[in-house]
Motif scaffolding. Structure first.
Motif, PDB file in Angstrom:
ATOM      1  N   ASN A 141     -11.283  15.664  -2.837  1.00 18.87           N
ATOM      2  CA  ASN A 141     -11.901  14.284  -1.951  1.00 18.87           C
ATOM      3  C   ASN A 141     -13.232  14.419  -1.743  1.00 18.87           C
ATOM      4  N   LYS A 176      -7.303  11.492  -0.080  1.00 17.38           N
ATOM      5  CA  LYS A 176      -6.257  12.449  -0.231  1.00 17.38           C
ATOM      6  C   LYS A 176      -6.241  12.910  -1.654  1.00 17.38           C
ATOM      7  N   GLU A 291       3.327  10.146   1.334  1.00 20.04           N
ATOM      8  CA  GLU A 291       2.466  11.080   0.345  1.00 20.04           C
ATOM      9  C   GLU A 291       3.526  12.200  -0.085  1.00 20.04           C
ATOM     10  N   SER A 333      -2.261  22.809   4.013  1.00 24.71           N
ATOM     11  CA  SER A 333      -2.178  21.531   4.289  1.00 24.71           C
ATOM     12  C   SER A 333      -0.847  21.062   4.781  1.00 24.71           C
ATOM     13  N   SER A 338      -3.389  13.595   8.698  1.00 29.67           N
ATOM     14  CA  SER A 338      -4.649  13.065   8.503  1.00 29.67           C
ATOM     15  C   SER A 338      -5.827  13.600   9.337  1.00 29.67           C
ATOM     16  N   TYR A 343      -8.555  13.511   4.779  1.00 34.52           N
ATOM     17  CA  TYR A 343      -7.743  14.376   4.059  1.00 34.52           C
ATOM     18  C   TYR A 343      -6.510  14.783   5.037  1.00 34.52           C
ATOM     19  N   TYR A 344      -5.492  15.689   4.521  1.00 38.03           N
ATOM     20  CA  TYR A 344      -4.661  16.168   5.281  1.00 38.03           C
ATOM     21  C   TYR A 344      -4.890  17.226   5.988  1.00 38.03           C
TER      22      TYR A 344
END
Length: 353
Positions: A141, A176, A291, A333, A338, A343-344
């Motif tokens: 990302n 992500k 996701e 992750s 988030s 991102y995770y």
């Protein structure tokens, strides 16, 4: 089920036979029964776990995440009662939601071993039914990659929006973008810490040697589809390869998964990790917040998917260049989460440098 070829379960180097009891009066998803196969250690010393001798007989302790207690208890306590009756033991389970040890006690060592063996097989079966909670990933990302991905999305919608099933809801969240190495079911903090500790041991054992203590420079370019018919595509992904043409990224991925599988933290699905960055997925159409990090997760939902015609996308964007990126770490992750970057959330990571 073929009674002559029952499913086999491997736990701790031993192989067990799984037998389904047809006459049980409660739903199958609440309880299943298992008996040991040729490797049964009920009547012999078992080195897979420790059985202590006490003043009143024998005792064995087993660490079990609290979400799995219900599978040992069973509907209305049926599983626990049957285990205790058939093995002539007493099984003490912590209160729901309280992390702790399950304690098996009995007057005979063989009974305690039998109860522990059956609990292990039972838990292994139900753990496999749990949705994954974490996954090992490489983050893709970085701003330059996100910018090119958004360009890809814009051009696809401009040129291919009239193709069957193509819509903006299919595209991955650019924050992500990632590569998934494998998924894990980690049900408490102790299991998360175990996974983090294993990552660090992997760094010392082989990752540093493969990477030379430096980030891996990879190129993200080209798109490919998962299924057999491009006219009925469910997952479209971007391809990745090492900038220097080496196999080091694949080596790191394969050896990490091999080590996590050997430690029973991950299930083996493929001989080699398929390194891919999902850019379009029909699962996102139904629920954009869902996701999916492994395209084989939730197989039943494939029947509910509305596939899209990816033929023109594959033709027009076959060599689309998403950019280069330096991979600096492998992250543990957390699913459905988030961090500040979008991102995770990261529960732990292995840094290359």
């Amino acid at each position: 089920m073929d009674v002559l070829r029952p499913p086999l379960i491997r736990i701790g180097g031993r192989v067990y036979r799984k037998n389904l009891i047809q006459e049980q009066a409660f739903p199958r998803d609440e309880e299943e029964d298992f008996c040991a196969g040729p490797g049964d250690c009920a009547d012999e010393p078992c080195d897979a776990f420790v059985v202590e001798e006490t003043e009143r007989g024998f005792q064995c302790r087993v660490e079990v995440p609290s979400p799995l207690y219900k599978y040992i208890i069973g509907k209305k306590g049926e599983t626990k009662k049957r285990l205790e009756t058939e093995t002539r033991t007493s099984i003490s389970i912590p209160k729901p939601g309280v992390e702790g040890e399950i304690v098996i006690t009995g007057q005979h060592r063989s009974g305690v071993i039998s109860a522990r063996t059956r609990i292990d097989v039972l838990l292994d079966s139900f753990r496999k039914k749990q949705p994954f909670t974490h996954f090992l990933s490489f983050a893709l990302n970085q701003p330059a990659i996100q910018e090119k991905f958004l360009q890809f999305k814009e051009e696809v919608l401009e040129k291919c929006s009239k193709d069957h099933g193509v819509s903006s809801s299919l595209f991955q969240n650019p924050a992500k973008l990632h590569l998934t190495l494998g998924t894990l079911v980690l049900l408490n903090e102790q299991e998360i810490q175990k996974a983090c500790d294993l990552l660090q041991r992997c760094k010392e054992d082989f990752v540093d040697q493969i990477t030379g203590g430096q980030p891996l420079t990879v190129e993200v370019a080209g798109v490919e589809y998962m299924n057999d018919d491009p006219a009925m595509t469910d997952v479209l992904y971007a391809k990745v390869h090492m900038k220097d043409g080496s196999d080091r990224l694949q080596m790191v991925a394969d050896q990490l998964v091999e080590r996590f599988v050997a430690s029973s933290l991950m299930l083996k699905e493929w001989d080699r990790v398929k390194l891919h960055a999902t850019v379009m997925n029909t699962l996102f159409r139904k629920d954009p917040t869902e996701e999916r990090n492994n395209t084989m997760t939730g197989k039943s939902s494939f029947k509910e998917r509305e596939s899209f015609n990816g033929q023109n996308i594959l033709k027009l964007f076959e060599n689309f260049h998403f950019g280069e990126v330096q991979l600096e770490s492998v992250r543990l992750s957390q699913r459905f989460s988030s961090d500040a970057s979008g991102y995770y959330a990261t529960s732990g990571q292995l840094c290359f440098s």
